[in-house]
Structure formats: C-alpha cells, structure tokens
Scaffold this motif. Structure first.
Motif, mmCIF file in Angstrom:
data_model
loop_
_atom_site.group_PDB
_atom_site.id
_atom_site.type_symbol
_atom_site.label_atom_id
_atom_site.label_comp_id
_atom_site.label_asym_id
_atom_site.label_seq_id
_atom_site.Cartn_x
_atom_site.Cartn_y
_atom_site.Cartn_z
ATOM 1 N N ASN A 203 0.821 -1.215 0.000
ATOM 2 C CA ASN A 203 0.000 0.000 0.000
ATOM 3 C C ASN A 203 0.857 1.268 0.000
ATOM 4 O OD1 ASN A 203 -2.478 -1.402 -0.019
ATOM 5 N ND2 ASN A 203 -2.378 -1.675 2.205
ATOM 6 N N GLY A 204 1.920 1.239 -0.805
ATOM 7 C CA GLY A 204 2.753 2.419 -0.971
ATOM 8 C C GLY A 204 3.746 2.675 0.144
ATOM 9 N N GLN A 205 3.855 1.756 1.099
ATOM 10 C CA GLN A 205 4.761 1.945 2.234
ATOM 11 C C GLN A 205 5.792 0.814 2.246
ATOM 12 O OE1 GLN A 205 4.503 4.502 4.368
ATOM 13 N NE2 GLN A 205 6.141 3.926 5.773
ATOM 14 N N PRO A 206 7.093 1.117 2.438
ATOM 15 C CA PRO A 206 8.087 0.043 2.486
ATOM 16 C C PRO A 206 8.018 -0.704 3.810
ATOM 17 C CG PRO A 206 9.140 2.138 2.968
ATOM 18 C CD PRO A 206 7.705 2.449 2.631
ATOM 19 N N HIS A 207 8.183 -2.016 3.762
ATOM 20 C CA HIS A 207 8.192 -2.830 4.977
ATOM 21 C C HIS A 207 9.304 -3.864 4.877
ATOM 22 C CE1 HIS A 207 4.389 -1.361 6.655
ATOM 23 N NE2 HIS A 207 3.873 -1.444 5.441
ATOM 24 N N ILE A 208 9.997 -4.082 5.990
ATOM 25 C CA ILE A 208 10.918 -5.220 6.100
ATOM 26 C C ILE A 208 10.548 -5.956 7.381
ATOM 27 C CG2 ILE A 208 13.301 -6.034 6.146
ATOM 28 C CD1 ILE A 208 14.170 -3.556 4.734
ATOM 29 N N GLY A 209 9.524 -6.792 7.277
ATOM 30 C CA GLY A 209 9.090 -7.578 8.428
ATOM 31 C C GLY A 209 10.143 -8.572 8.873
ATOM 32 N N GLN A 210 11.076 -8.897 7.980
ATOM 33 C CA GLN A 210 12.087 -9.919 8.246
ATOM 34 C C GLN A 210 13.446 -9.332 8.616
ATOM 35 O OE1 GLN A 210 11.706 -12.982 4.920
ATOM 36 N NE2 GLN A 210 10.637 -11.214 4.094
ATOM 37 N N ARG A 211 13.478 -8.075 8.997
ATOM 38 C CA ARG A 211 14.750 -7.389 9.248
ATOM 39 C C ARG A 211 15.641 -8.174 10.217
ATOM 40 N NH1 ARG A 211 12.556 -3.064 10.182
ATOM 41 N NH2 ARG A 211 12.888 -1.889 8.274
ATOM 42 N N TYR A 212 15.052 -8.834 11.218
ATOM 43 C CA TYR A 212 15.822 -9.587 12.211
ATOM 44 C C TYR A 212 15.404 -11.061 12.241
ATOM 45 C CZ TYR A 212 16.698 -4.798 13.789
ATOM 46 O OH TYR A 212 17.043 -3.474 13.852
ATOM 47 N N ALA A 213 14.791 -11.543 11.170
ATOM 48 C CA ALA A 213 14.269 -12.912 11.139
ATOM 49 C C ALA A 213 15.390 -13.940 11.051
ATOM 50 C CB ALA A 213 13.320 -13.074 9.953
ATOM 51 N N ILE A 214 15.050 -15.178 11.412
ATOM 52 C CA ILE A 214 15.988 -16.301 11.335
ATOM 53 C C ILE A 214 15.302 -17.477 10.674
ATOM 54 C CG2 ILE A 214 17.393 -17.947 12.652
ATOM 55 C CD1 ILE A 214 17.695 -15.858 14.829
ATOM 56 N N ASP A 215 16.031 -18.182 9.798
ATOM 57 C CA ASP A 215 15.613 -19.472 9.253
ATOM 58 C C ASP A 215 16.359 -20.559 10.021
ATOM 59 O OD1 ASP A 215 14.075 -18.236 7.336
ATOM 60 O OD2 ASP A 215 15.551 -18.450 5.735
ATOM 61 N N TRP A 216 15.651 -21.284 10.849
ATOM 62 C CA TRP A 216 16.293 -22.320 11.665
ATOM 63 C C TRP A 216 16.342 -23.640 10.901
ATOM 64 C CZ3 TRP A 216 19.128 -20.928 15.508
ATOM 65 C CH2 TRP A 216 18.803 -19.810 16.281
ATOM 66 N N ILE A 217 17.547 -24.149 10.688
ATOM 67 C CA ILE A 217 17.788 -25.398 9.972
ATOM 68 C C ILE A 217 18.644 -26.285 10.865
ATOM 69 C CG2 ILE A 217 18.920 -26.420 7.943
ATOM 70 C CD1 ILE A 217 18.407 -23.592 6.641
#
Length: 389
Positions: A203-217
């Motif tokens: 909706n015209g706004q930048p988002h980085i919901g994953q800025r501090y996310a981790i993929d655990w493997i």
C-alpha cells in the motif's frame, strides 16, 4: 555455506516526497546543499537495538532519490550514533563496501551495485552500526552523504539527513521456539542476510518484516541438513520437530492446509501470493506492538486456533516445508504487526542458549565439529551461528 530461500520477494520502489518549488542555480557551487538535489530519508521512523554476538547493533535503511537533472554518484556514507553530542557508534563506508550496501530500485540485492542514480531514480542503502566498545546507547543517528554530480552541472558536496531517533527499549526477551542441538541460524541478522534485503512495498509503504528474522535449519553430524534423499522431507533433521511458544500470549492468526513442497526441487506446491508466502503459519501476540510469527509449518500439525491463550513452551505445531521454502526449516520473526509482509521486523533476545563455535569438514568423509561451546544470555543469534537449546 548453502543459502536458504524463504519469504525473499525483494521489490524496491521510489517514493513521492513534497519538495519546495525552486529553480536550480545556473552555476555549480561545491558543497551547496541547494545544488545537491537529493531526497534522503532514513527508515523505519526509529532505529531498534539488537544484542547479538556479544555486543550492540542497530539496523536501518536510507532511501535516496535523485531529484536533479544530472546523474549523481554517492561516494561515501558517514554514520555517527550520538549520545547527546558524544559519538558512541560510528561507521564510514566507501568503495566496494558501499556498493555492497546499496540496492537500486530495479537492482539485485544479492550483489554489489554501483551507488549511482540517474535523474528520477531511487535506491536504498542497508546500514548496520556497531556500538564502540564500552559506550552507552546512542540517542540518534546522523547520516552524512557525500555526492558527486556529473554532466552539465558537475560538482560535489555533502548533505546530512534528518536525525534518526534510537528506541531506547531493550529487545523483547523470549524462549527458543525449538529444542535440541545443531540449529543453524541461516539468514539471521547481518547486513548481507537475504532477510535484511527483503523489502516489500505494501500500500505504498516500504516494509521489512524480516529485518531480524531467522531461518532455523538443523544439521546432522556430517554438517548436512538431510541424511538420505534430499528430495524427501522426511530425510531432513528439522522436519516434524516441535515448535514451541516463545512466550505467553494470544494466537491472532492461523493458516493451515497448504501442501508441502518437494525439497530442493526448484518447484513450489502452490503459487506464491500474499496469503501463501509464509505457508502454514501462526502469529502470536506477545504484548502490545510485539508479535511472534512462525512460518512454513507442516500441514495438519497446528494445535492452536485464533483466540487461544498459550504459555511459553507450549507445543504450537510441527516444523514443515510449506510456502516460499526450499527445504524444511522454521522461519521465525518478531514484528510490530500481525503480518509477515506488512510489518516492521523487531529484534529479540533468546533468554538462554548455547553458541557453538564450529567447522564443517567437506572432505570425502564430511563432519561437523564443535570446537567450543559458550552459554549465551539475552542475545539474538547472528547469521550462520550454530546454536543448541
């Protein structure tokens, strides 16, 4: 180290800013901020504090648009974190390091990009600042941009962005969503992590919901994530592991019924959309403005429903390979809204875990060797750490 894909749909866009209406000067004076027709905006509105690898960091983005009529090149960024007027955190980057931090609006975030902008073009600098040893937290970040303009109106100069405030709250403390040993923190916080570059315009706004996310493997004793057929989910050490609630809270979103992908096949079981990106997932409200999001869960394994109250350690579901996922793993993030894409990622700290200093022998008899182990308290794992819970 193999790189793992999930939720990485990067799309950068330009932004409309209100600027004064005035003519450019007919000459090209150096160091004249009026002549340097650049709009530079730090984002998000506040920088957050990240505790990881034993010290403090902050991550934010700098959106830059060329509003002039001539091409320009950004040659240097100087960032100072200030406590009152005292500098307590600093970074100065140029050359190859600067190119590695920059992504133009139509560029590839996985490779270095020349930080040059034609008239009307936009780009993003991804910035992580480390505190100086023994210093207090900064109150603000000041970003200075050194610019060269080329063509008919050539010149050079430095402009300063508006100060970016630092949120003084410590990261939220949680329990681990997993248990066991040899959990690799793939795509965890760093300035080169794929999650770090996963900007989504909603909706015209930048988002980085994953800025501090981790993929655990989870890795085996040979350093691999699977033990037999790499195209069979059941071969993966992480598959079907229990996913635990990281804190007390209320379940606010549940998605189930998406079939699992065939791992490392290059194909996904369903088309990727806003609703299928995270696969089967759970979002839990931890407190006001803090949400824990668990993605890529095994279909039919989810044990909670919207409205349920859960407690730290409760089993929520089992780990799977659904949505935008190349192999079984848990994507986990803390964010400020109950949405994977339409939120801002927030740092978190795991109350207790063990950090393992490791090496992987890739010879004819591959082996994972833990050289030493270190107890960690209230830290967030950084990219490619190996941890046990």
């Amino acid at each position: 180290m193999r790189r793992y894909r999930l939720l990485i749909f990067v799309a950068l866009t330009s932004f409309a800013f209100a600027v004064p209406s005035f003519a450019q000067p007919s000459t090209a004076p150096e160091n004249d901020p009026l002549y340097m027709r650049v709009v530079a905006t730090p984002y998000p509105p506040e920088a957050q504090i990240l505790d990881g690898a034993g010290h403090r960091h902050s991550a934010y983005e700098l959106y830059v648009t060329n509003w002039g009529k001539t091409p320009l090149k950004i040659t240097k960024l100087d960032v100072n974190g200030k406590d009152d007027e005292k500098i307590v955190a600093t970074v100065s980057v140029s050359g190859k390091q600067l190119a590695a931090m920059f992504v133009p609006a139509t560029g590839d975030g996985a490779k270095p990009n020349d930080p040059a902008l034609k008239p009307g073009e936009t780009g993003v600098f991804f910035i992580i600042v480390d505190w100086l040893p023994g210093q207090d937290d900064p109150d603000t970040f000041d970003t200075a941009i050194t610019i060269e303009q080329h063509g008919e109106r050539s010149g050079s100069g430095t402009i300063h962005t508006a100060a970016l405030d630092v949120n003084q709250d410590d990261p939220i403390v949680i329990r681990s969503p997993l248990s066991g040993k040899n959990w690799l923190a793939a795509n965890a916080p760093s300035n080169t992590s794929a999650h770090r570059r996963a900007m989504l315009p909603i909706n015209g706004q930048p988002h980085i919901g994953q800025r501090y996310a981790i993929d655990w493997i989870q890795l085996g004793d040979d350093g691999k994530s699977f033990s037999a057929d790499e195209h069979d989910n059941k071969s993966y050490h992480a598959w079907d592991q229990e996913i635990h609630a990281v804190a007390d809270g209320k379940i606010v979103e549940v998605k189930d019924g998406i079939p699992e992908n065939i791992p490392n096949s290059g194909k996904l079981a369903v088309q990727m959309t806003y609703d299928t990106l995270a696969g089967n997932h759970i979002i839990q409200e931890l407190s006001e403005g803090h949400y824990a999001a668990y993605a890529h869960l095994r279909p039919g394994s989810i044990k909670v429903k919207v409205g349920d109250t859960v407690h730290a350690g409760d089993v929520l579901a089992h780990l799977g390979n659904t949505g935008n996922s190349s192999e079984p793993h848990l994507h986990f993030q803390v964010c400020d809204a109950p949405s994977f894409p339409a939120s801002e990622g927030l740092p978190f700290a795991i109350d207790q875990y063990t950090y393992d200093d490791y090496k992987i022998d890739k010879s004819s008899t591959p082996a994972l060797t833990v050289k030493s182990s270190h107890p960690m308290t209230k830290q967030e794992p950084m990219e490619d750490e190996l941890d046990s819970f």
